[in-house]
Design a protein around this motif. Structure first.
Motif, mmCIF file in Angstrom:
data_model
loop_
_atom_site.group_PDB
_atom_site.id
_atom_site.type_symbol
_atom_site.label_atom_id
_atom_site.label_comp_id
_atom_site.label_asym_id
_atom_site.label_seq_id
_atom_site.Cartn_x
_atom_site.Cartn_y
_atom_site.Cartn_z
ATOM 1 N N SER A 1 -1.411 2.003 -6.585
ATOM 2 C CA SER A 1 -2.257 3.179 -6.760
ATOM 3 C C SER A 1 -3.244 2.987 -7.903
ATOM 4 N N GLN A 2 -4.261 3.839 -7.942
ATOM 5 C CA GLN A 2 -5.249 3.769 -9.011
ATOM 6 C C GLN A 2 -4.727 4.397 -10.301
ATOM 7 N N SER A 3 -3.741 5.300 -10.169
ATOM 8 C CA SER A 3 -3.208 5.967 -11.356
ATOM 9 C C SER A 3 -2.481 4.994 -12.276
ATOM 10 N N GLU B 1 0.838 -1.199 0.000
ATOM 11 C CA GLU B 1 0.000 0.000 0.000
ATOM 12 C C GLU B 1 0.873 1.249 0.000
ATOM 13 N N GLY B 2 0.425 2.256 -0.755
ATOM 14 C CA GLY B 2 1.162 3.510 -0.797
ATOM 15 C C GLY B 2 2.172 3.594 -1.910
ATOM 16 N N THR B 3 2.473 2.466 -2.571
ATOM 17 C CA THR B 3 3.410 2.475 -3.691
ATOM 18 C C THR B 3 2.670 2.804 -4.990
ATOM 19 N N PHE B 4 3.442 3.151 -6.015
ATOM 20 C CA PHE B 4 2.856 3.463 -7.318
ATOM 21 C C PHE B 4 2.066 2.281 -7.863
ATOM 22 N N ARG C 1 2.160 -5.140 -10.906
ATOM 23 C CA ARG C 1 0.870 -4.946 -10.226
ATOM 24 C C ARG C 1 0.366 -6.235 -9.598
#
Length: 542
Positions: free
Chosen positions: A313-315, A307-310, A364
């Motif tokens: 993320s949703q982006s 959590e908190g990594t690129f 991912r």
């Protein structure tokens, strides 16, 4: 002389306008393909959020084609198409898809779960006379109410979607006959199948948006896209009407449909071989798509990024989708370049972008992002295959090759992929390669099968011929999602984790469909050679 040439010039004679018409039809089908599989990548969430087990999920997914098969709506759709013409049927199909989609969306909302309608569906539709006796009911006792109501909406959507399918095929024949028809059909399906990849990426994205899980958001995304599809069909309506005003041709509705026309179709052995090939081949693909993400979740060792990594993320979803579009666009465009430097430059960009996409999917650790590569190789090779059929022929041979690839892919998923369980890199590499090959196999069908139909029947009943093929195909599309769900539940008794299911037997079943398709493909080659149907001949005569 120049005035005479101007008079004969029509929209159809302009390559730009011809391909614009194709783009409108293809974009509409792109949107419909997204909605068709909108719940497929979130099968696990449907269990946790709405209580759908594999049987409920499979029954709901199979309901899409229930009315087409058992109420013969597709046959009526073909008659409507032959009597009313392409443009009327296109707009009608878009409207029907949208109505069904809205119903399905409401079925999975929290509002439905708290409504009196939910209680009604719980208490009713547990027994359907005749259909239950025949074992083909779209509902069963104990089926979640939301799944029942979603099935009702999906049935309506399925009527519109399959009507749109035969309409688009007829529209392409109208605009491209005697020209690059196989290339057009292959290109339309390549773009439409990009919708599968889009669905796999964005359905989970919307379901998990903001950290709060809501499966109805994914379906709402599909509903919005179907509104866009309806707009595409309306624009095509005016374009098609302009073409008819230029050519002086009357719409197909002035050519009355006769029951004897169906007899002409049904007595063709070539037609039956093509229709049976279609049902076998598509039954091994479309139902698989609905379970593919869950199959990968069960056979790959995936560790969610921190959590908190690129990568968490949703982006990253948006970035990966943009890269996917680069892969598809450059691979597709490379086929139309005359300069070798431009052609291979685009191919190079496509390959690099594909490698970047696959790397992002690996980072991912996302099954849905991995399966989203399904149509990407097809985007590059479908125009090649379509152009080859247009100029060289060999459509029946391509069907045989497609069946061989199909068998190999399903057997790889069944036996090879599970061997790499625990090997993070090895399993994902095997998955990527097999999915890409399966997607390329799928591209062989639109490039070879659909352009063959006009060679089998008279031009005025092409709509009915496509409708009959789609109806036969829909029998498989109804049956096999349901069978896969039942086989999964029966071979995984006591398994409560939706990501720990054994998919071996469903995959063997799908591979057997490929074997049957292979046999029929070989028979079709023999029949074509003996009767001179012309399936191995090019569409464009020199």
């Amino acid at each position: 002389m120049s005035d005479i040439i101007k008079i004969k010039k029509t929209l159809r004679d302009s390559a730009g306008m011809r391909w614009t018409a194709l783009l409108l039809l293809a974009l509409a089908m792109f949107c419909s393909y997204i909605f068709m599989d909108i719940l497929s990548p979130i099968k696990d969430l449907m269990l946790s959020e709405r209580g759908w087990d594999s049987t409920a999920f499979g029954t709901m997914q199979g309901s899409e084609v229930f009315l087409n098969v058992f109420v013969f709506f597709l046959i009526f759709a073909g008659i409507i198409l032959d009597k009313m013409g392409v443009r009327f049927t296109a707009v009608l199909s878009g409207a029907v898809m949208l109505v069904g989609a809205i119903i399905k969306w409401y079925a999975v909302t929290d509002s439905f779960a708290e409504s009196g309608l939910q209680q009604w569906f719980t208490d009713n539709l547990n027994y359907i006379p005749v259909f239950d006796e025949l074992g083909v009911s779209p509902f069963y006792e104990g089926m979640p109410a939301s799944a029942k109501f979603a099935a009702c909406g999906f049935m309506i959507f399925g009527c519109g979607c399959e009507m749109a399918g035969i309409t688009v095929s007829r529209g392409i024949v109208k605009w491209f006959k005697g020209r690059e028809m196989a290339l057009a059909m292959g290109s339309e399906m390549a773009l439409a199948r990009l919708g599968v990849a889009t669905c796999m990426i964005f359905s989970p994205f919307f379901a998990k948006l903001g950290g709060h899980v809501s499966v109805s958001r994914s379906v709402a995304f599909g509903v919005v896209l179907l509104m866009i599809a309806l707009i595409m069909f309306i624009v095509y309506f005016f374009m098609d009407r302009k073409l008819d005003s230029q050519t002086g041709e009357a719409e197909e509705k002035n050519d009355p449909f006769k029951i004897s026309d169906l007899g002409q179709i049904l007595t063709s052995s070539g037609f039956w071989l093509v229709a049976l090939l279609c049902v076998l081949y598509y039954s091994a693909i479309f139902p698989f798509q609905k379970y593919a993400v869950n199959m990968l979740q069960c056979n790959l060792t995936l560790t969610p990024p921190a959590e908190g990594t690129f990568w968490a993320s949703q982006s990253v979803t948006i970035v990966q989708f943009i890269i996917m579009l680069v892969v598809a666009a450059t691979a597709f465009a490379s086929n139309f370049q005359k300069k070798s430097s431009t052609k291979y430059g685009l191919l190079g960009v496509s390959v690099i972008a594909l490698i970047v996409y696959c790397y992002m999917g690996y980072m991912r650790q996302s099954a849905e992002a991995i399966f989203a590569v399904f149509p990407l190789l097809a985007m590059g090779i479908t125009p090649i295959l379509g152009s080859y059929v247009d100029h060289k022929g060999k459509a029946a041979t391509m069907l045989v090759l497609g069946s061989l690839l199909l068998i190999g892919c399903h057997l790889t998923f069944a036996f090879v992929l599970p061997m790499f369980k625990g090997s993070t890199v090895g399993g994902i590499i095997i998955a990527y390669i097999t999915i890409l090959v399966l997607g390329s196999s799928f591209s062989l069908v639109p490039a070879s099968l659909w352009p063959s139909v006009p060679k089998l029947v008279d031009a005025k009943i092409i709509g009915s011929a496509y409708a009959l093929i789609f109806w036969i195909q829909n029998i498989g599309l109804w049956l096999f999602p349901l069978l896969i769900g039942k086989v999964l539940d029966s071979t995984n008794e006591g398994v409560t984790d939706p990501t720990a299911l054994d998919y071996t037997w469903p995959l063997i079943m799908l591979a057997c469909l490929g074997v049957a398709a292979l046999v029929l493909g070989l028979v079709l080659k023999v029949v074509d050679r003996k009767k001179g149907i012309g399936l191995e001949e090019p569409n464009i005569k020199e």
